[in-house]
Design a protein around this motif. Structure first.
Motif, PDB file in Angstrom:
ATOM      1  N   ALA A  94      -5.103   2.948  60.537  1.00  0.00           N
ATOM      2  CA  ALA A  94      -4.295   2.838  59.311  1.00  0.00           C
ATOM      3  C   ALA A  94      -3.721   1.436  59.161  1.00  0.00           C
ATOM      4  O   ALA A  94      -3.709   0.873  58.061  1.00  0.00           O
ATOM      5  CB  ALA A  94      -3.174   3.878  59.339  1.00  0.00           C
ATOM      6  N   GLU A  95      -3.246   0.843  60.252  1.00  0.00           N
ATOM      7  CA  GLU A  95      -2.690  -0.515  60.176  1.00  0.00           C
ATOM      8  C   GLU A  95      -3.762  -1.546  59.853  1.00  0.00           C
ATOM      9  O   GLU A  95      -3.526  -2.481  59.089  1.00  0.00           O
ATOM     10  CB  GLU A  95      -2.003  -0.866  61.493  1.00  0.00           C
ATOM     11  CG  GLU A  95      -0.553  -0.448  61.538  1.00  0.00           C
ATOM     12  CD  GLU A  95       0.205  -1.117  62.664  1.00  0.00           C
ATOM     13  OE1 GLU A  95       1.099  -1.921  62.368  1.00  0.00           O
ATOM     14  OE2 GLU A  95      -0.107  -0.847  63.831  1.00  0.00           O
ATOM     15  N   GLU A  99      -6.397  -1.019  58.151  1.00  0.00           N
ATOM     16  CA  GLU A  99      -6.774  -0.812  56.747  1.00  0.00           C
ATOM     17  C   GLU A  99      -5.709  -1.351  55.801  1.00  0.00           C
ATOM     18  O   GLU A  99      -6.015  -2.018  54.806  1.00  0.00           O
ATOM     19  CB  GLU A  99      -6.998   0.693  56.525  1.00  0.00           C
ATOM     20  CG  GLU A  99      -7.385   1.067  55.106  1.00  0.00           C
ATOM     21  CD  GLU A  99      -7.297   2.573  54.890  1.00  0.00           C
ATOM     22  OE1 GLU A  99      -6.727   2.978  53.870  1.00  0.00           O
ATOM     23  OE2 GLU A  99      -7.780   3.340  55.759  1.00  0.00           O
ATOM     24  N   ARG A 100      -4.439  -1.065  56.076  1.00  0.00           N
ATOM     25  CA  ARG A 100      -3.348  -1.393  55.141  1.00  0.00           C
ATOM     26  C   ARG A 100      -2.738  -2.771  55.376  1.00  0.00           C
ATOM     27  O   ARG A 100      -2.198  -3.370  54.456  1.00  0.00           O
ATOM     28  CB  ARG A 100      -2.234  -0.332  55.252  1.00  0.00           C
ATOM     29  CG  ARG A 100      -2.672   1.071  54.867  1.00  0.00           C
ATOM     30  CD  ARG A 100      -3.052   1.119  53.412  1.00  0.00           C
ATOM     31  NE  ARG A 100      -3.749   2.348  53.062  1.00  0.00           N
ATOM     32  CZ  ARG A 100      -3.312   3.221  52.177  1.00  0.00           C
ATOM     33  NH1 ARG A 100      -2.153   3.031  51.573  1.00  0.00           N
ATOM     34  NH2 ARG A 100      -4.036   4.272  51.870  1.00  0.00           N
ATOM     35  N   GLU A 101      -2.752  -3.234  56.644  1.00  0.00           N
ATOM     36  CA  GLU A 101      -2.012  -4.458  56.956  1.00  0.00           C
ATOM     37  C   GLU A 101      -2.867  -5.551  57.596  1.00  0.00           C
ATOM     38  O   GLU A 101      -2.373  -6.634  57.917  1.00  0.00           O
ATOM     39  CB  GLU A 101      -0.817  -4.119  57.865  1.00  0.00           C
ATOM     40  CG  GLU A 101       0.136  -3.113  57.221  1.00  0.00           C
ATOM     41  CD  GLU A 101       1.266  -2.667  58.157  1.00  0.00           C
ATOM     42  OE1 GLU A 101       1.724  -3.486  58.966  1.00  0.00           O
ATOM     43  OE2 GLU A 101       1.681  -1.496  58.055  1.00  0.00           O
ATOM     44  N   PHE A 145      -3.070  -4.677  63.882  1.00  0.00           N
ATOM     45  CA  PHE A 145      -2.261  -3.571  64.407  1.00  0.00           C
ATOM     46  C   PHE A 145      -1.443  -4.006  65.607  1.00  0.00           C
ATOM     47  O   PHE A 145      -1.766  -4.981  66.283  1.00  0.00           O
ATOM     48  CB  PHE A 145      -3.138  -2.362  64.763  1.00  0.00           C
ATOM     49  CG  PHE A 145      -4.106  -2.593  65.890  1.00  0.00           C
ATOM     50  CD1 PHE A 145      -3.714  -2.439  67.219  1.00  0.00           C
ATOM     51  CD2 PHE A 145      -5.431  -2.944  65.635  1.00  0.00           C
ATOM     52  CE1 PHE A 145      -4.606  -2.641  68.255  1.00  0.00           C
ATOM     53  CE2 PHE A 145      -6.333  -3.146  66.674  1.00  0.00           C
ATOM     54  CZ  PHE A 145      -5.919  -2.998  67.976  1.00  0.00           C
ATOM     55  N   LEU A 181       7.235   0.892  60.810  1.00  0.00           N
ATOM     56  CA  LEU A 181       5.929   1.151  60.207  1.00  0.00           C
ATOM     57  C   LEU A 181       6.142   1.397  58.720  1.00  0.00           C
ATOM     58  O   LEU A 181       7.036   2.156  58.335  1.00  0.00           O
ATOM     59  CB  LEU A 181       5.292   2.391  60.848  1.00  0.00           C
ATOM     60  CG  LEU A 181       4.463   2.167  62.105  1.00  0.00           C
ATOM     61  CD1 LEU A 181       4.195   3.497  62.787  1.00  0.00           C
ATOM     62  CD2 LEU A 181       3.155   1.479  61.786  1.00  0.00           C
ATOM     63  N   HIS A 182       5.341   0.746  57.882  1.00  0.00           N
ATOM     64  CA  HIS A 182       5.479   0.954  56.444  1.00  0.00           C
ATOM     65  C   HIS A 182       5.127   2.387  56.073  1.00  0.00           C
ATOM     66  O   HIS A 182       4.241   3.003  56.678  1.00  0.00           O
ATOM     67  CB  HIS A 182       4.564  -0.020  55.681  1.00  0.00           C
ATOM     68  CG  HIS A 182       4.945  -1.452  55.876  1.00  0.00           C
ATOM     69  ND1 HIS A 182       4.170  -2.345  56.584  1.00  0.00           N
ATOM     70  CD2 HIS A 182       6.048  -2.137  55.472  1.00  0.00           C
ATOM     71  CE1 HIS A 182       4.770  -3.521  56.594  1.00  0.00           C
ATOM     72  NE2 HIS A 182       5.909  -3.421  55.927  1.00  0.00           N
ATOM     73  N   GLU A 224       3.502   3.548  53.534  1.00  0.00           N
ATOM     74  CA  GLU A 224       2.097   3.708  53.129  1.00  0.00           C
ATOM     75  C   GLU A 224       1.184   3.784  54.351  1.00  0.00           C
ATOM     76  O   GLU A 224       0.221   4.537  54.372  1.00  0.00           O
ATOM     77  CB  GLU A 224       1.665   2.541  52.231  1.00  0.00           C
ATOM     78  CG  GLU A 224       2.356   2.478  50.881  1.00  0.00           C
ATOM     79  CD  GLU A 224       3.778   1.923  50.980  1.00  0.00           C
ATOM     80  OE1 GLU A 224       4.119   1.337  52.027  1.00  0.00           O
ATOM     81  OE2 GLU A 224       4.548   2.104  50.013  1.00  0.00           O
ATOM     82  N   THR A 225       1.496   2.991  55.378  1.00  0.00           N
ATOM     83  CA  THR A 225       0.691   2.990  56.608  1.00  0.00           C
ATOM     84  C   THR A 225       0.818   4.337  57.311  1.00  0.00           C
ATOM     85  O   THR A 225      -0.175   4.886  57.816  1.00  0.00           O
ATOM     86  CB  THR A 225       1.143   1.854  57.551  1.00  0.00           C
ATOM     87  OG1 THR A 225       1.091   0.614  56.842  1.00  0.00           O
ATOM     88  CG2 THR A 225       0.246   1.768  58.768  1.00  0.00           C
ATOM     89  N   ALA A 266      -2.109   6.933  58.097  1.00  0.00           N
ATOM     90  CA  ALA A 266      -2.358   7.385  59.475  1.00  0.00           C
ATOM     91  C   ALA A 266      -2.403   8.908  59.544  1.00  0.00           C
ATOM     92  O   ALA A 266      -3.240   9.489  60.238  1.00  0.00           O
ATOM     93  CB  ALA A 266      -1.277   6.842  60.413  1.00  0.00           C
TER      94      ALA A 266
END
Length: 333
Positions: free
Chosen positions: A194-195, A197-199, A202, A264-265, A267-268, A272
């Motif tokens: 997830a990180e 992908e979004r940020e 990680f 952790l955001h 959205e993340t 996840a």
């Protein structure tokens, strides 16, 4: 009570530890290479968990492993007049032991609230606030040392094992359990994906764990012999990722690595949770969380223990053994 007056070690090494339940860990995130964990934060997390309205609600894993440690103690056919529980928490091993097996018990933990809220045991017990790396007891004090699911947060595991070996009597035994390397792999993978992908990168959100291949080596270096190390997995099903993380917090198992990411955001986290469900979800909508447990048993040397025969002392050659095997086969025919 009177029986515990002679336990305390006098050297400065241990006296300092007795005075300070959370000894210096290097003090800043910059020292994380040698001290990966913030021990003060871990103490705070465990104290917070012990003060919740229903602290036992998240104790199911610790109680299960505590029972399995007690079973291993019962398998050793002897009684232990004086035992030590390292990182005892609220007494997850003690509640499964009997006064016929253990005469007296000392419970040690860095979190004073966990010790204050400990479950009752039929064994006479003394509770001491101290760090697992700095046990404030004399050499050759305890017949048995047990430890369940606390040593994975120790900064210097080899030193913790040496401390346990130091306080054991000769022919004393250590029975312990730790989280293994595959623990929470579903959570770890979901958060990392997830990180990414979004940020676009990680951070570690789950503590690093010891590999089973290293465990026997570390125990042997600490002086233990006649070692037994085995692994087990416990899988717990949860409604979703958020419930997994909530229960980890309730166990006092939140990450305390110096290099952890503070937030952790949202959205993340939602991403996840979706990845967790997609990759690992059960048919009923729940998600599994795997806890790998390493169990270890090690003995402190005593001259009465059985020793391997000296090299070259055999009285029968391998060639003769082969002949015997041939004769046995003929006899069966």
């Amino acid at each position: 009570g009177r029986w515990c007056r002679g336990l305390w070690a006098l050297p400065p090494r241990a006296a300092t530890a007795a005075a300070s339940p959370s000894p210096p860990t290097g003090g800043s995130p910059g020292s994380g290479a040698l001290n990966p964990f913030d021990r003060r934060l871990k103490r705070k997390q465990k104290n917070w968990a012990a003060l919740q309205a229903e602290p036992a609600k998240c104790d199911y894993l610790r109680e299960e492993v505590g029972g399995r440690i007690a079973d291993r103690v019962f398998d050793i056919t002897r009684t232990f007049p004086l035992a030590l529980d390292v990182g005892s928490g609220r007494g997850y091993i003690a509640q499964h032991l009997t006064k016929e097996t253990v005469g007296k018990l000392v419970q040690v933990d860095i979190a004073e609230n966990a010790l204050k809220n400990a479950t009752e045991s039929e064994i006479p017990t003394v509770r001491v606030v101290a760090d697992e790396e700095f046990l404030p007891f004399k050499e050759d004090t305890f017949d048995l040392v047990v430890s369940s699911l606390s040593l994975h947060w120790v900064n210097d595991l080899p030193k913790a094992f040496r401390e346990i070996h130091h306080v054991l009597k000769p022919d004393g035994v250590f029975v312990g359990a730790m989280f293994g390397g595959d623990t929470l792999y579903e959570l770890r993978c979901s958060l990392q994906l997830a990180e990414l992908e979004r940020e676009g990168g990680f951070s570690p959100h789950v503590s690093p764990f010891t590999a089973v291949a290293d465990l026997g080596h570390l125990l042997s270096r600490a002086g233990f012999n006649t070692l037994t190390v085995d692994t087990d997995e416990i899988q717990v099903n949860y409604p979703g990722l958020f419930e997994v993380m909530e229960d980890l917090q309730g166990m006092g198992e939140s990450n305390c690595s110096w290099n952890r990411k503070p937030l952790l955001h949202r959205e993340t986290m939602l991403a996840a949770a979706a990845i967790y469900q997609e990759m690992y979800g059960n048919s009923d909508g729940s998600v599994p969380a795997t806890f790998q447990i390493y169990y270890m048993i090690g003995w402190k040397y005593h001259e009465s223990q059985a020793k391997p025969a000296q090299r070259g002392s055999a009285t029968v050659s391998f060639g003769d053994l082969a002949k015997i095997e041939g004769l046995l086969k003929k006899g069966k025919k």
